[in-house]
Design an enzyme around this catalytic site. Structure first.
Site, PDB file in Angstrom:
ATOM      1  N   HIS A  96       0.844  -1.208   0.000  1.00 14.62           N
ATOM      2  CA  HIS A  96       0.000   0.000   0.000  1.00 14.62           C
ATOM      3  C   HIS A  96       0.868   1.242   0.000  1.00 14.62           C
ATOM      4  O   HIS A  96       2.085   1.161   0.129  1.00 14.62           O
ATOM      5  CB  HIS A  96      -0.998  -0.018   1.165  1.00 14.62           C
ATOM      6  CG  HIS A  96      -0.398   0.101   2.527  1.00 14.62           C
ATOM      7  ND1 HIS A  96       0.387  -0.881   3.095  1.00 14.62           N
ATOM      8  CD2 HIS A  96      -0.449   1.092   3.451  1.00 14.62           C
ATOM      9  CE1 HIS A  96       0.758  -0.509   4.299  1.00 14.62           C
ATOM     10  NE2 HIS A  96       0.282   0.702   4.543  1.00 14.62           N
ATOM     11  N   HIS A 107       1.428   3.941   1.915  1.00 15.22           N
ATOM     12  CA  HIS A 107       1.981   4.710   3.036  1.00 15.22           C
ATOM     13  C   HIS A 107       3.506   4.826   2.952  1.00 15.22           C
ATOM     14  O   HIS A 107       4.183   3.894   2.520  1.00 15.22           O
ATOM     15  CB  HIS A 107       1.574   4.083   4.371  1.00 15.22           C
ATOM     16  CG  HIS A 107       0.149   4.372   4.726  1.00 15.22           C
ATOM     17  ND1 HIS A 107      -0.549   3.628   5.646  1.00 15.22           N
ATOM     18  CD2 HIS A 107      -0.716   5.326   4.267  1.00 15.22           C
ATOM     19  CE1 HIS A 107      -1.779   4.117   5.751  1.00 15.22           C
ATOM     20  NE2 HIS A 107      -1.907   5.133   4.929  1.00 15.22           N
ATOM     21  N   ASP A 161       5.959   4.706   5.025  1.00 12.04           N
ATOM     22  CA  ASP A 161       6.849   3.721   5.663  1.00 12.04           C
ATOM     23  C   ASP A 161       6.882   2.397   4.904  1.00 12.04           C
ATOM     24  O   ASP A 161       7.572   1.451   5.318  1.00 12.04           O
ATOM     25  CB  ASP A 161       6.472   3.507   7.139  1.00 12.04           C
ATOM     26  CG  ASP A 161       5.092   2.905   7.331  1.00 12.04           C
ATOM     27  OD1 ASP A 161       4.114   3.439   6.756  1.00 12.04           O
ATOM     28  OD2 ASP A 161       4.979   1.896   8.047  1.00 12.04           O
ATOM     29  N   HIS A 162       6.145   2.317   3.782  1.00  8.83           N
ATOM     30  CA  HIS A 162       6.161   1.114   2.935  1.00  8.83           C
ATOM     31  C   HIS A 162       6.741   1.383   1.539  1.00  8.83           C
ATOM     32  O   HIS A 162       7.202   0.453   0.890  1.00  8.83           O
ATOM     33  CB  HIS A 162       4.750   0.527   2.815  1.00  8.83           C
ATOM     34  CG  HIS A 162       4.190   0.103   4.138  1.00  8.83           C
ATOM     35  ND1 HIS A 162       3.980  -1.208   4.484  1.00  8.83           N
ATOM     36  CD2 HIS A 162       3.849   0.837   5.230  1.00  8.83           C
ATOM     37  CE1 HIS A 162       3.523  -1.259   5.729  1.00  8.83           C
ATOM     38  NE2 HIS A 162       3.430  -0.029   6.201  1.00  8.83           N
ATOM     39  N   HIS A 167      -7.266  -0.735   5.905  1.00  9.62           N
ATOM     40  CA  HIS A 167      -6.196   0.176   6.350  1.00  9.62           C
ATOM     41  C   HIS A 167      -6.057   1.304   5.321  1.00  9.62           C
ATOM     42  O   HIS A 167      -6.068   2.477   5.660  1.00  9.62           O
ATOM     43  CB  HIS A 167      -4.915  -0.622   6.497  1.00  9.62           C
ATOM     44  CG  HIS A 167      -3.723   0.182   6.921  1.00  9.62           C
ATOM     45  ND1 HIS A 167      -3.611   0.747   8.165  1.00  9.62           N
ATOM     46  CD2 HIS A 167      -2.584   0.515   6.258  1.00  9.62           C
ATOM     47  CE1 HIS A 167      -2.456   1.403   8.245  1.00  9.62           C
ATOM     48  NE2 HIS A 167      -1.817   1.268   7.096  1.00  9.62           N
ATOM     49  N   ASP A 169      -0.032  -3.874   6.339  1.00 10.46           N
ATOM     50  CA  ASP A 169      -0.640  -3.354   7.570  1.00 10.46           C
ATOM     51  C   ASP A 169      -2.102  -3.781   7.700  1.00 10.46           C
ATOM     52  O   ASP A 169      -2.918  -3.054   8.255  1.00 10.46           O
ATOM     53  CB  ASP A 169      -0.561  -1.817   7.600  1.00 10.46           C
ATOM     54  CG  ASP A 169       0.852  -1.307   7.811  1.00 10.46           C
ATOM     55  OD1 ASP A 169       1.763  -2.122   8.046  1.00 10.46           O
ATOM     56  OD2 ASP A 169       1.038  -0.079   7.735  1.00 10.46           O
ATOM     57  N   HIS A 187       4.890  -4.703  10.754  1.00 10.06           N
ATOM     58  CA  HIS A 187       5.309  -4.009  11.989  1.00 10.06           C
ATOM     59  C   HIS A 187       5.472  -4.946  13.186  1.00 10.06           C
ATOM     60  O   HIS A 187       4.757  -5.937  13.312  1.00 10.06           O
ATOM     61  CB  HIS A 187       4.282  -2.926  12.363  1.00 10.06           C
ATOM     62  CG  HIS A 187       4.269  -1.768  11.419  1.00 10.06           C
ATOM     63  ND1 HIS A 187       5.105  -0.686  11.559  1.00 10.06           N
ATOM     64  CD2 HIS A 187       3.514  -1.525  10.321  1.00 10.06           C
ATOM     65  CE1 HIS A 187       4.860   0.183  10.590  1.00 10.06           C
ATOM     66  NE2 HIS A 187       3.903  -0.308   9.814  1.00 10.06           N
TER      67      HIS A 187
HETATM   68 FE    FE Z   1       2.952   0.768   8.088  1.00 11.28          FE
HETATM   69 ZN    ZN Z   2       0.252   1.677   6.524  1.00  4.28          ZN
END
Ligand code: FE
Ligand code: ZN
Length: 255
Positions: free
Chosen positions: A56, A58, A60-61, A112, A129, A167
């Site tokens: 996805h 985001h 942090d990905h 998410h 996530d 995570h």
């Molecule tokens: Fe994440």
């Molecule tokens: Zn995420």
């Protein structure tokens, strides 16, 4: 044979590294940061990064995707309906892709984010996530109904499926699980094991679907005791697992 290991990133992310020892090619899942991957490649110069899988949009990905693609020429796979930097292959529900000679099924798992996808190959699930060990992702874009449906779909995979989420949230998720089910011995047992792992700085992943079904409250919304707890929390008669899920997710947001 493909080997799977984790490259830690930021404070609690794992970038999953898939290595095909036959061809010395490797792939990464959700590289939010390029640095840990580039460092690994520098230490292992005989390995080529050929593929990048994204679940996805985001940061942090996807934060490391463009730099890694520039450095290696790797092919980038990601959800069709999200804005993924450098994406070469746009994936939709039930698509199938071959990476390192492994065929992955693609599942749309909205909740998410709306375009979130998961990758599954023969007992290995990369779910970003969506499903976490003992928990699930926050609902940034989707509805509780969507997330509940997505989790139910993942829960339908074989029991021995290894769950590679992004995570290291397991310990805090289990503290919530204990609040939901104070009398569940599997949760108590898992909390003890996970506490020990974290105390010695070790990771708690991958999980298995079998263990998740025993200890993850978000997969246990059909249990009478879980429903009763949800009813207690929001002061109503939650009708059906999807409403129980919504009550649990709202509770967890402020836990
Ligand atoms: Fe994440
Ligand atoms: Zn995420």
């Amino acid at each position: 044979m493909i080997q799977i290991s984790a490259l830690p990133a930021f404070t609690d992310n794992y970038i999953w590294l898939l290595q095909d020892h036959h061809n010395r090619r490797c792939a990464v899942v959700d590289p939010g940061d390029a640095a840990p991957v580039l460092a690994w490649l520098a230490e292992h110069p005989e390995w080529v990064l050929s593929d990048i899988l994204v679940t996805h949009h985001h940061h942090d990905h996807v934060g490391g995707v463009e730099r890694l693609k520039k450095a290696t020429g790797a092919t980038v796979y990601g959800p069709a309906s999200e804005n993924i930097p450098g994406r070469d292959v746009a994936l939709n529900d039930n698509d199938r892709v071959t990476v390192l000679g492994w065929e992955f099924d693609v599942y749309a798992v909205p909740g998410h984010t709306l375009g979130h996808i998961a990758y599954y190959h023969h007992g290995r699930l990369f779910c970003g996530d969506t499903l976490f060990a003992a928990g699930c992702g926050r609902l940034f874009e989707g509805t509780p109904e969507q997330m509940h449906h997505s989790l139910s779909r993942l829960a339908g995979l074989p029991e021995d499926t290894l769950v590679y989420c992004t995570h290291e949230y397991t310990l805090s998720n289990l503290r919530f699980a204990v609040a939901v089910e104070p009398n569940n011995p599997d949760i108590a047992d898992r909390l003890e094991k996970v506490s020990q792992l974290r105390d010695s700085g070790r990771m708690t992943l991958p999980s298995t679907l079998a263990l998740e079904k025993l200890t993850n409250p978000f997969l246990r919304t059909g249990e009478t005791s879980v429903k009763q707890k949800a009813d207690e929390r929001n002061g109503r008669d939650n009708r059906g697992p999807s409403e129980v899920f919504a009550a649990l997710r709202a509770w967890k947001d402020t836990f």
